[in-house]
Motif scaffolding. Sequence first.
Motif, PDB file in Angstrom:
ATOM      1  N   LYS A 136      -4.395   0.947  -2.122  1.00 15.80           N
ATOM      2  CA  LYS A 136      -4.270  -0.343  -1.459  1.00 15.80           C
ATOM      3  C   LYS A 136      -3.286  -1.238  -2.202  1.00 15.80           C
ATOM      4  O   LYS A 136      -3.144  -1.153  -3.421  1.00 15.80           O
ATOM      5  CB  LYS A 136      -5.634  -1.028  -1.364  1.00 15.80           C
ATOM      6  N   SER A 137      -2.632  -2.109  -1.454  1.00 13.77           N
ATOM      7  CA  SER A 137      -1.647  -3.019  -2.021  1.00 13.77           C
ATOM      8  C   SER A 137      -2.258  -3.902  -3.103  1.00 13.77           C
ATOM      9  O   SER A 137      -3.358  -4.457  -2.937  1.00 13.77           O
ATOM     10  CB  SER A 137      -1.058  -3.898  -0.916  1.00 13.77           C
ATOM     11  N   GLY A 166       0.806  -1.200   0.000  1.00 12.29           N
ATOM     12  CA  GLY A 166       0.000   0.000   0.000  1.00 12.29           C
ATOM     13  C   GLY A 166       0.847   1.260   0.000  1.00 12.29           C
ATOM     14  O   GLY A 166       2.018   1.247   0.392  1.00 12.29           O
ATOM     15  N   SER A 225      -4.952   7.224  -0.718  1.00 13.67           N
ATOM     16  CA  SER A 225      -4.381   5.961  -0.270  1.00 13.67           C
ATOM     17  C   SER A 225      -4.628   4.908  -1.344  1.00 13.67           C
ATOM     18  O   SER A 225      -5.772   4.739  -1.796  1.00 13.67           O
ATOM     19  CB  SER A 225      -5.009   5.514   1.052  1.00 13.67           C
ATOM     20  N   THR A 259      -3.456  -3.058  -6.009  1.00 13.77           N
ATOM     21  CA  THR A 259      -4.582  -2.500  -6.755  1.00 13.77           C
ATOM     22  C   THR A 259      -4.143  -1.419  -7.731  1.00 13.77           C
ATOM     23  O   THR A 259      -3.056  -0.853  -7.622  1.00 13.77           O
ATOM     24  CB  THR A 259      -5.633  -1.879  -5.812  1.00 13.77           C
ATOM     25  N   GLU A 287       0.645   5.863   0.144  1.00 11.74           N
ATOM     26  CA  GLU A 287      -0.067   7.143   0.202  1.00 11.74           C
ATOM     27  C   GLU A 287       0.616   8.096  -0.743  1.00 11.74           C
ATOM     28  O   GLU A 287       1.846   8.203  -0.759  1.00 11.74           O
ATOM     29  CB  GLU A 287      -0.048   7.707   1.620  1.00 11.74           C
ATOM     30  N   GLY A 292       5.069   4.141   1.774  1.00 14.33           N
ATOM     31  CA  GLY A 292       4.764   2.868   1.133  1.00 14.33           C
ATOM     32  C   GLY A 292       5.330   2.771  -0.263  1.00 14.33           C
ATOM     33  O   GLY A 292       6.314   3.406  -0.618  1.00 14.33           O
TER      34      GLY A 292
END
Length: 524
Positions: free
Chosen positions: A451-452, A427, A449, A454, A429, A479
């Motif tokens: 998500k991991s 993930g 944000s 995606t 930001e 991240g």
Amino acid sequence: MNRTTLSLIAGATALAAVTGFAAVSAPDPGAAERRTGAATLPVERTGLLCPRPSTSDLAETTYTSFTPVTEGADDKGTAVLRSAAQQSAPDEDAEGEDGKDGEKAGKDENDEKGEKGDKDAAEGDQADKPVLQLEEPGKPVTAEADGADAPALVGTADGRFASGWTAQQTTEVAAGTGRGLQGVACSAADTQFWFPGASTDDSRTDYIHLTNPDDSAAVVDVELYGKDGELKTTVGEGITVKPRSAEPVLLSTLTAEKQTDVTVHVVVRSGRVGAAVQALDDETGGDWLPASADPSGRLVLPGIPKDATAVRLVAFTPGDADVDLKVRLAAPSGLITPAGNETLHLKGGMTAAFDLGELTRGEAGSLVLTAPDGSVPVVAAMRVLRGEEGKQESAFIPAARPVETRATALDNTAKGTTLSVTAPEGGAEIRVTASAGTKGGTPQTKTYSIKSGTTQDIEAPVPAGLKGSYALTVETRSGGPVYASRTLASTEGGVPYFTVQALPDDRGMVAVPDASEDLSVLQR
């Protein structure tokens, strides 16, 4: 697009670049300093090259230049793009030394010589006029050119304009081979490039554009690889690109072999060049094919349009070893394996192509390719179609470098701009800033944000009171790694015009070791 023709005068310029040799900072500016004792500072000088936009008389081109506001940057500097054929130093003013020479000549004892000096000075002033010059960081500027005479550009930025300097050219061609929207980000000079996804087929007109920014000639080899290995070329070796000039080379003139999918390898023997492939199709329009990221065992191709009607992946491994690539799609819900395309087999030294169909099925998506243990390096690119048969347009998405710290996309509009961001491994930001508009507007910033695993087509901010176009700057806050691309789209005569540009890191920051540490290294 309604354009006003830009008068572009011939001349030449020298080009110096330092960012190609700089270490890129980590997303946290203090991280590099903590790890190495190095200070992270803005680069002080950089260079960009833009290929010749089009050979069509119907082409309408917009050039855009922009530098984001960078903390710690110098308070002085310039960012200038000129025609590749202009005969002037990159950091001279438009009035330059020619004006001084004219004034001196006017004081000469011979009035005739004085008049000649004044005339030469006036011509020098005109020839030295930049095509595009920034006035302040944080505000993009544009210039427009019509027809086939729009030139390749070379330029440098220094001081407060160097860190994150970005340039883009966007061209609309109303009809003919390659009709549609064509866009490419201007790039730095280098000595090696890979272009999977080119073609020598009769239905395609593909050029490799080579731009030399320096005062001496560059010598370039162009290698072509098809489905059975390297193609026999006639004049691909030892191509000379004259100083401060651009050379478009039609790929089909380099070989007698007609192949649908070809990987182009550009190797510079001496000097350095900028390189990009312009791929033009009789039926499905055309666009620029930028270079793939360096050969790697893990590749990310970001930002497939959600309404793509066809996706064709072209991949190549430079070595002798075969490899089975694992294929995954980073969708809004996470990483998935496309049915029927779980793995793709590549033979060493041979170009392979795979039709993936309507891969995204109405959702945002990015392709993630992985070799077992990352042991076999690969280059790759996708050709993407939108629209139905008879009214289709094409664009290319090569494997991209991640946005390690910051990246910018230019020529955005309030409608028709899509920013796609993927975080395939963890993930992240990010912060996205919409700059002031070219003709007015107040910058806006939003944080997102991701998500991991995606891909998200985010609703990017738009400048308040926007007039003209604007820049979108993506910064990683935590991240990652993060990959991003931007799609510009419009509809003309029922045809969905579009172009996609990946956002590689702008390499605007460098880690500068402490002087005492450098001396201690030399003493060992």
